[in-house]
Design an enzyme around this catalytic site. Structure first.
Site, short mmCIF file in Angstrom:
data_model
loop_
_atom_site.label_atom_id
_atom_site.label_comp_id
_atom_site.label_asym_id
_atom_site.label_seq_id
_atom_site.Cartn_x
_atom_site.Cartn_y
_atom_site.Cartn_z
N HIS A 201 0.61 -1.84 0.11
CA HIS A 201 -0.31 0.11 0.34
C HIS A 201 0.79 1.30 0.06
CE1 HIS A 201 -2.96 2.59 2.60
NE2 HIS A 201 -2.99 3.40 1.21
CA CA Z 1 0.64 -0.83 -4.14
#
Ligand code: CA
Ligand code: TV7
Ligand code: ZN
Length: 406
Positions: A201
């Site tokens: 992320h």
């Molecule tokens: Ca990513």
């Protein structure tokens, strides 16, 4: 050599400084800057330098880095080395930045989440300052090429370090060159779209712009528990419901696509093209920054996806086809030979060149065997030595696309 030509009607620039290659995070640390040596050799071996303007990067200045980072943190990064670390840690100005202790962590962490322990995610290593300010300088030079209309696409494979926070290193990232680039872009572009195909992320970038409606962040990543230890896949953020800071004007200007392990090309293409396409339609960006982390490839040492270089490259082509100023950055990527193949292939795509399938070295058994060679033989596209169990249900992916399509 391979009939490499310059792209028709637009310009590409490539930003790099070979000094970043000599760095070592530590013997067993997964981040290997020499993956950039492999990439460079492949790019040059194919003759792609003739298709673009190549620039030797210079270090970013402290002042440039302060456009996002805490001044104490910037001073610490500029001065730190394994020899000076302990001394610096004792200085009150820096000691006050000591991070809270995490229970899962066996290593001692100093200020700013930095450490000299060999097991640390963000170790202090020899030449570290040089490395950090160089990859950042390369990203800022690439950004400048775009904002001054001297390039249409600019590339820095040594950048893309998306986890760094304002006053904290995280997940192998120390200076957030992406945030610095976007902050600079906002001087000239009304809206910037950030897309992140690293398997992790893009938390640092999302956090930096969580109150900023002129920057939309969109990250595709592995999310959820990653084995039976109960730990979440790093950094553990980026749920579907995370759409920017609630109650601020930045709400709805962040999107996250949390993905189970083992996603394949077809499924990734479906998610990426429907969601990125809809996002561009709705947000109408003036420029795009794509973080091309290659740890989303099958066979990555840390990643858990099963996508091939061909699909990874199609993510680049998809945003390139929008015809907007485009910054291509590196990021993660822990199976070095695949990283080099992917980023070389993507350099070719950016310059509208097609490399024959058999250029780079599928047959390279060990990275070391490849060092110093321009390229080996083998097939470029077929992929990987280790497949992950595919936990992605098509119906769940369809549901996700609908949910995100407000
Ligand atoms: Ca990513
Ligand atoms: C952008 N995964 C960065 C991705 C950063 C991932 C992590 C390691 C790791 C670190 C090592 C090491 C490792 C084999 C793998 C919770 C912890 C667990 C440290 C051992 N081997 C990017 C960061 C992630 C360091 N961190 O997105 C030295 O794996 O999961 C964690 C955190 C605490 C710290 N420990 C790991 O791709 C560039 N680290 C071996 C030696
Ligand atoms: Zn990653």
């Amino acid at each position: 050599e391979y009939g490499i030509t310059r792209p028709a009607g637009y310009k590409v620039s490539f930003h790099y400084n070979s000094q970043v290659e000599d760095m070592h995070f530590g013997k067993t640390h997964p981040m290997k800057p020499w993956r950039l040596t492999l990439t460079k050799h492949l790019v040059l071996g194919c003759g792609l330098q003739y298709a673009m303007d190549t620039f030797e990067a210079v270090s970013a200045t402290k002042e440039q880095v302060r456009a996002f980072h805490d001044p104490d943190y910037v001073d610490f990064l500029a001065e730190v080395s394994p020899g000076t670390f302990e001394e610096l840690c004792k200085m009150p100005r820096f000691a006050s930045h000591a991070p809270p202790k995490h229970d899962y962590d066996a290593v001692d962490l100093g200020p700013f989440n930095l450490s000299t322990s060999p097991g640390a995610d963000c170790p202090v290593f020899d030449g570290m300052s040089k490395y950090l300010f160089l990859y950042t300088g390369a990203t800022l030079a690439a950004t400048n090429q775009l904002t001054t209309n001297q390039s249409d696409i600019a590339i820095n494979w040594s950048g893309g370090l998306h986890h760094a926070h304002r006053a904290e290193a995280s997940g192998f990232c120390y200076i957030n060159d992406i945030v610095l680039s976007i902050v600079d872009m906002l001087r000239v572009y009304p809206r910037v779209l950030y897309v992140d195909i690293d398997v992790h992320h893009g938390d640092g970038v999302e956090e930096a712009f969580q109150r900023q409606p002129r920057v939309m962040t969109l990250s595709y990543h592995r999310y959820g528990p990653y084995d039976d230890t109960g730990h979440k896949f790093f950094p553990g953020t980026g749920d579907l419901t995370d759409v920017g800071l609630k109650g601020t004007v930045g709400e709805h200007f962040a999107l996250n696509v949390p993905i189970p392990s083992g996603i394949d090309d077809r499924q990734y293409k479906y998610l990426y093209e429907s969601i990125t396409g809809r996002t561009i339609e709705a947000f109408k960006p003036s420029a795009i920054v794509l973080q091309c982390g290659a740890d989303s490839l099958g066979g990555d040492r840390l990643g858990q996806f099963n996508i091939n270089i061909k699909q990874h490259g199609e993510c680049v082509s998809f945003v390139k086809n929008m015809g907007l100023p485009l910054l291509l950055l590196g990021g993660g990527g822990y199976t070095a030979r695949n990283v080099a193949r992917a980023w070389c292939h993507e350099t070719a795509l950016a310059t509208d060149n097609v490399l024959p399938d058999n250029i780079p070295m599928d047959l390279v058994p060990r990275p070391e065997a490849f060092m110093g060679r321009a390229h080996g033989e083998g097939k470029m596209y077929p992929a990987f030595n280790r497949l992950h169990v595919n936990d992605c249900k098509d119906s769940d992916l369809e549901y996700m696309v609908k949910r995100l399509d407000n």
